[in-house]
Design a protein around this motif. Structure first.
Motif, PDB file in Angstrom:
ATOM      1  N   VAL A   1      -3.928   7.160  13.349  1.00 30.09           N
ATOM      2  CA  VAL A   1      -4.092   6.015  12.448  1.00 30.09           C
ATOM      3  C   VAL A   1      -4.675   4.829  13.208  1.00 30.09           C
ATOM      4  CG1 VAL A   1      -2.896   4.315  11.021  1.00 30.09           C
ATOM      5  CG2 VAL A   1      -2.269   6.726  10.865  1.00 30.09           C
ATOM      6  N   ALA A   2      -4.127   4.564  14.386  1.00 26.82           N
ATOM      7  CA  ALA A   2      -4.603   3.432  15.182  1.00 26.82           C
ATOM      8  C   ALA A   2      -6.074   3.604  15.564  1.00 26.82           C
ATOM      9  CB  ALA A   2      -3.746   3.282  16.435  1.00 26.82           C
ATOM     10  N   GLU A   3      -6.435   4.825  15.929  1.00 20.73           N
ATOM     11  CA  GLU A   3      -7.826   5.087  16.302  1.00 20.73           C
ATOM     12  C   GLU A   3      -8.746   4.900  15.104  1.00 20.73           C
ATOM     13  OE1 GLU A   3     -10.502   8.679  18.319  1.00 20.73           O
ATOM     14  OE2 GLU A   3      -8.309   8.839  18.179  1.00 20.73           O
ATOM     15  N   PHE A   4      -8.291   5.331  13.925  1.00 22.81           N
ATOM     16  CA  PHE A   4      -9.097   5.170  12.712  1.00 22.81           C
ATOM     17  C   PHE A   4      -9.287   3.701  12.370  1.00 22.81           C
ATOM     18  CE2 PHE A   4      -8.524   4.461   8.040  1.00 22.81           C
ATOM     19  CZ  PHE A   4      -9.831   4.718   7.671  1.00 22.81           C
ATOM     20  N   LEU A   5      -8.211   2.927  12.401  1.00 21.35           N
ATOM     21  CA  LEU A   5      -8.294   1.508  12.028  1.00 21.35           C
ATOM     22  C   LEU A   5      -9.158   0.710  12.997  1.00 21.35           C
ATOM     23  CD1 LEU A   5      -4.614   0.822  10.895  1.00 21.35           C
ATOM     24  CD2 LEU A   5      -6.640   1.167   9.463  1.00 21.35           C
ATOM     25  N   ALA A   6      -9.283   1.201  14.239  1.00 21.99           N
ATOM     26  CA  ALA A   6     -10.115   0.511  15.226  1.00 21.99           C
ATOM     27  C   ALA A   6     -11.574   0.936  15.155  1.00 21.99           C
ATOM     28  CB  ALA A   6      -9.574   0.784  16.628  1.00 21.99           C
ATOM     29  N   SER A   7     -11.909   1.864  14.256  1.00 22.41           N
ATOM     30  CA  SER A   7     -13.268   2.399  14.187  1.00 22.41           C
ATOM     31  C   SER A   7     -14.185   1.487  13.374  1.00 22.41           C
ATOM     32  CB  SER A   7     -13.248   3.792  13.554  1.00 22.41           C
ATOM     33  OG  SER A   7     -12.887   3.714  12.176  1.00 22.41           O
ATOM     34  N   ASP A   8     -15.478   1.702  13.529  1.00 23.09           N
ATOM     35  CA  ASP A   8     -16.467   0.944  12.754  1.00 23.09           C
ATOM     36  C   ASP A   8     -16.336   1.266  11.269  1.00 23.09           C
ATOM     37  OD1 ASP A   8     -17.423  -0.099  15.104  1.00 23.09           O
ATOM     38  OD2 ASP A   8     -19.077   1.339  15.283  1.00 23.09           O
ATOM     39  N   GLU A   9     -15.992   2.501  10.939  1.00 21.52           N
ATOM     40  CA  GLU A   9     -15.895   2.900   9.531  1.00 21.52           C
ATOM     41  C   GLU A   9     -14.794   2.143   8.790  1.00 21.52           C
ATOM     42  OE1 GLU A   9     -17.983   6.093  11.733  1.00 21.52           O
ATOM     43  OE2 GLU A   9     -16.146   4.949  12.078  1.00 21.52           O
ATOM     44  N   ALA A  10     -13.757   1.736   9.505  1.00 17.12           N
ATOM     45  CA  ALA A  10     -12.630   1.042   8.869  1.00 17.12           C
ATOM     46  C   ALA A  10     -12.751  -0.475   8.954  1.00 17.12           C
ATOM     47  CB  ALA A  10     -11.315   1.489   9.515  1.00 17.12           C
ATOM     48  N   GLU A  11     -13.859  -0.956   9.479  1.00 19.08           N
ATOM     49  CA  GLU A  11     -14.003  -2.395   9.736  1.00 19.08           C
ATOM     50  C   GLU A  11     -13.921  -3.222   8.455  1.00 19.08           C
ATOM     51  OE1 GLU A  11     -17.092  -5.385  12.110  1.00 19.08           O
ATOM     52  OE2 GLU A  11     -17.657  -3.307  11.662  1.00 19.08           O
ATOM     53  N   ASP A  12     -14.426  -2.697   7.344  1.00 17.93           N
ATOM     54  CA  ASP A  12     -14.487  -3.473   6.111  1.00 17.93           C
ATOM     55  C   ASP A  12     -13.211  -3.390   5.280  1.00 17.93           C
ATOM     56  OD1 ASP A  12     -17.057  -4.282   6.695  1.00 17.93           O
ATOM     57  OD2 ASP A  12     -17.979  -2.574   5.656  1.00 17.93           O
TER      58      ASP A  12
ATOM     59  N   SER B   1      -3.245   1.098   6.635  1.00 14.92           N
ATOM     60  CA  SER B   1      -2.453   1.901   7.563  1.00 14.92           C
ATOM     61  C   SER B   1      -1.550   2.867   6.809  1.00 14.92           C
ATOM     62  CB  SER B   1      -1.616   0.983   8.457  1.00 14.92           C
ATOM     63  OG  SER B   1      -0.782   1.735   9.306  1.00 14.92           O
ATOM     64  N   ARG B   2      -0.895   2.375   5.768  1.00 15.16           N
ATOM     65  CA  ARG B   2      -0.001   3.255   4.996  1.00 15.16           C
ATOM     66  C   ARG B   2      -0.793   4.326   4.252  1.00 15.16           C
ATOM     67  NH1 ARG B   2       2.351  -1.842   4.100  1.00 15.16           N
ATOM     68  NH2 ARG B   2       1.383  -2.017   2.023  1.00 15.16           N
ATOM     69  N   CYS B   3      -1.981   3.966   3.743  1.00 14.02           N
ATOM     70  CA  CYS B   3      -2.821   4.958   3.071  1.00 14.02           C
ATOM     71  C   CYS B   3      -3.257   6.053   4.051  1.00 14.02           C
ATOM     72  CB  CYS B   3      -4.050   4.286   2.462  1.00 14.02           C
ATOM     73  SG  CYS B   3      -3.701   3.252   1.016  1.00 14.02           S
ATOM     74  N   ALA B   4      -3.624   5.646   5.260  1.00 16.91           N
ATOM     75  CA  ALA B   4      -4.021   6.621   6.280  1.00 16.91           C
ATOM     76  C   ALA B   4      -2.854   7.551   6.617  1.00 16.91           C
ATOM     77  CB  ALA B   4      -4.516   5.903   7.526  1.00 16.91           C
ATOM     78  N   ASP B   5      -1.635   7.010   6.624  1.00 15.23           N
ATOM     79  CA  ASP B   5      -0.453   7.846   6.862  1.00 15.23           C
ATOM     80  C   ASP B   5      -0.377   8.964   5.831  1.00 15.23           C
ATOM     81  OD1 ASP B   5       0.465   6.486   9.076  1.00 15.23           O
ATOM     82  OD2 ASP B   5       1.736   5.127   7.931  1.00 15.23           O
TER      83      ASP B   5
ATOM     84  N   HIS C   1     -10.860   3.428  -1.110  1.00 13.71           N
ATOM     85  CA  HIS C   1     -11.717   2.850  -0.067  1.00 13.71           C
ATOM     86  C   HIS C   1     -11.316   3.369   1.321  1.00 13.71           C
ATOM     87  CE1 HIS C   1     -13.278   0.082  -3.083  1.00 13.71           C
ATOM     88  NE2 HIS C   1     -12.022  -0.122  -3.472  1.00 13.71           N
ATOM     89  N   VAL C   2     -10.017   3.521   1.539  1.00 18.20           N
ATOM     90  CA  VAL C   2      -9.542   4.063   2.818  1.00 18.20           C
ATOM     91  C   VAL C   2      -9.972   5.523   2.950  1.00 18.20           C
ATOM     92  CG1 VAL C   2      -7.502   4.598   4.208  1.00 18.20           C
ATOM     93  CG2 VAL C   2      -7.589   2.463   2.894  1.00 18.20           C
TER      94      VAL C   2
END
Length: 519
Positions: A275-286, A294-298, A344-345
């Motif tokens: 989750v942390a790696e995803f949220l730090a990615s360019d794809e999750a920037e917006d 974070s909860r949706c990614a979970d 969106h997530v």
């Protein structure tokens, strides 16, 4: 059926004979409730009844039918059919020429043909009758249907089939996001196919092909002809995010041993890091609401780990739609912010995992388009728990894990969550804690005369409530609903279940068996 089996006397090929008998045995397949007594009753009433009927008809057609059932029937049918066939042979009834070859099938190589997204695999298993009459059984496993076996067919054009499969594998040339064709050890193929067929058997009204019933007995027999899984040597190491299909992202022995093994492969720490790696990615920037994202990614990861065989990184248009429109509305309680953020997530997740796995831009675009195409339907099919007329704080106490599916059974286990009991404010108690549960159950037993329940009685209620809270086994809540539908009192149903647990010594396998015997 016995009259129809006269056609068996006209065939020469053991393969044709087996397919004809399989079609006959498929006449009643799927008519009973999967895994229930009624399903077994049909096999006993019709299948075993047919064997007994044929036993009493001293004719070549009866012997031909019994020879086929001895190879393709259930273990009970096969044993009785073999005994009946031997008796007819002793009486001088001639048997067809193919009968000596039926059952003498030899397993050959096995292959897996995966589609571009990893949504489904086609298992290609080769067989022959001691080197003669080679044929291939092709079986389809659908991973968006919990790994169910959904289709199967037979072909004698083995060389043509393999040539097409290898051409498909060559076209993939190692790139992700395209189909692949590869060999798999026959014992491993049996392990995977037995598991997939078990999912089909356990699913009410399974979405299988129209011809599946006709092939069912043949499929079951051919899977049994593969070498047993205990002959697998070692494990196959495949990196996470590798090619789609059976051999991706897990070791073959652990991936099919149940939820515990998959959860061990994807520990809570490993999921949190993802989750942390995803949220730090360019794809999750917006993604503006980081907490909701974070909860949706979970939830996306949980779905991939628990419903897609430990593959949270695998995405496809079909998987995205199944997740959004089927699993989420039934399983997860989302907050208003999470409901808005989820599509969106999911789209950002598809782009991120597509880049990680090296998928083509076209493959990623198809998945993202499917997500946005399902957004309108998602807002309609997802039922916000706040519309149920339930107090949000009450629901939150029963669903700390957001498991919406658990709400009715937990409310059944702990019906008293408010009020006062011995100067204790019940609304402040956390039903996830053992002592709080004991107090809530004691309050449920408090009557006008002030007669408290005994400690032993409360302990039995605690055991039942713990199982209901976890949904272990699922048959426990299914049985409770069945008894409630009969008009039984809630407390009486609880007592029936908790004393059943006591009688089986809290053994889950024995409990499931006894639950099936209740009305």
């Amino acid at each position: 059926m016995l009259r129809a089996s006269r056609e068996l006397l006209a065939v020469r090929s053991p393969l044709d004979a087996e397919l004809m008998v399989s079609e006959l045995l498929g006449t009643w397949w799927g008519e009973g409730e999967p895994g229930s007594a009624s399903d077994a009753d049909l096999d006993e009433l019709i299948g075993e009844g047919l064997v007994e009927y044929a036993r009493n008809h001293q004719s070549p057609a009866a012997l031909a039918l019994l020879s086929g059932i001895a190879c393709l029937g259930t273990p009970r049918q096969a044993a009785r059919a073999e005994d009946a066939a031997l008796r007819l042979i002793e009486r001088g009834i001639p048997r067809p020429g193919w009968a000596e070859h039926v059952g003498a099938v030899v397993a050959g190589d096995c292959h897996v043909n995966s589609d571009a997204f990893g949504d489904r695999d086609e298992a290609v298993c080769l067989f022959s009758y001691a080197g003669t009459e080679p044929h291939a059984l092709v079986l389809v496993v659908d991973y968006n249907a919990r790994g169910m076996l959904t289709d199967g067919w037979v072909t004698s054009q083995v060389d043509t089939l393999l040539a097409r499969g290898r051409a498909n594998g060559a076209a993939a040339d190692g790139s992700a996001g395209r189909g692949s064709f590869r060999s798999v050890a026959p014992p491993q193929a049996r392990l995977l196919l037995e598991t997939a067929l078990g999912v089909t058997h356990a699913t009410p009204d399974p979405k299988v092909s129209k011809s599946f019933a006709s092939y069912h007995a043949f499929i079951r027999s051919r899977i049994r002809a593969l070498p047993p899984p205990d002959s697998i040597v070692g494990t196959v190491e495949i990196p996470v995010g590798g090619p789609a299909g059976w051999l991706a992202e897990y070791e073959p022995e652990s991936a099919w041993t149940g939820a515990a093994a998959r959860q061990q492969a994807w520990s809570s720490d490993r999921r949190a890091m993802l989750v942390a790696e995803f949220l730090a990615s360019d794809e999750a920037e917006d993604l503006s609401d980081r907490s909701a994202a974070s909860r949706c990614a979970d939830h996306i990861i949980s779905y991939g780990c628990e419903q897609d065989f430990g593959r949270p990184l695998r995405m496809s248009p079909a998987k995205a739609e199944t997740f959004l429109l089927d699993w989420l509305p039934q399983k997860i309680m989302l907050s208003a912010a999470e409901q808005h953020a989820m599509p969106h997530v999911l789209a950002a997740w598809a782009r991120w995992t597509g880049r990680r796995r090296g998928l083509s831009s076209d493959a990623v675009r198809q998945t993202v388009d499917a997500v946005y195409g399902a957004m309108g339907t998602f807002t309609k099919v997802y039922r916000d728990p706040s519309t149920f007329g339930l107090d949000s704080q009450l629901v939150a106490r029963l669903l700390p894990d957001a498991d919406l599916e658990a709400l009715p059974r937990r409310a059944f286990a702990f019906p008293v969550l408010r009020g006062r009991y011995r100067d204790i404010d019940l609304s402040t108690l956390d039903p996830t804690q053992t002592e709080a549960r004991r107090t809530l159950l004691a309050a449920d037993h408090d009557d006008a005369h002030g007669r408290p329940a005994t400690e032993q009685h409360l302990r039995r209620h605690l055991v039942l409530s713990d199982r209901l809270w976890r949904g272990d086994p699922p048959e426990l809540w299914e049985t409770a609903q069945r008894l409630l539908d009969r008009g039984e009192n809630r407390h009486a149903v609880q007592h029936t279940l908790m004393y059943l647990i006591r009688d089986v010594g809290n053994n889950t396998d024995d409990l499931i068996t006894e639950l099936g015997k209740l009305p």
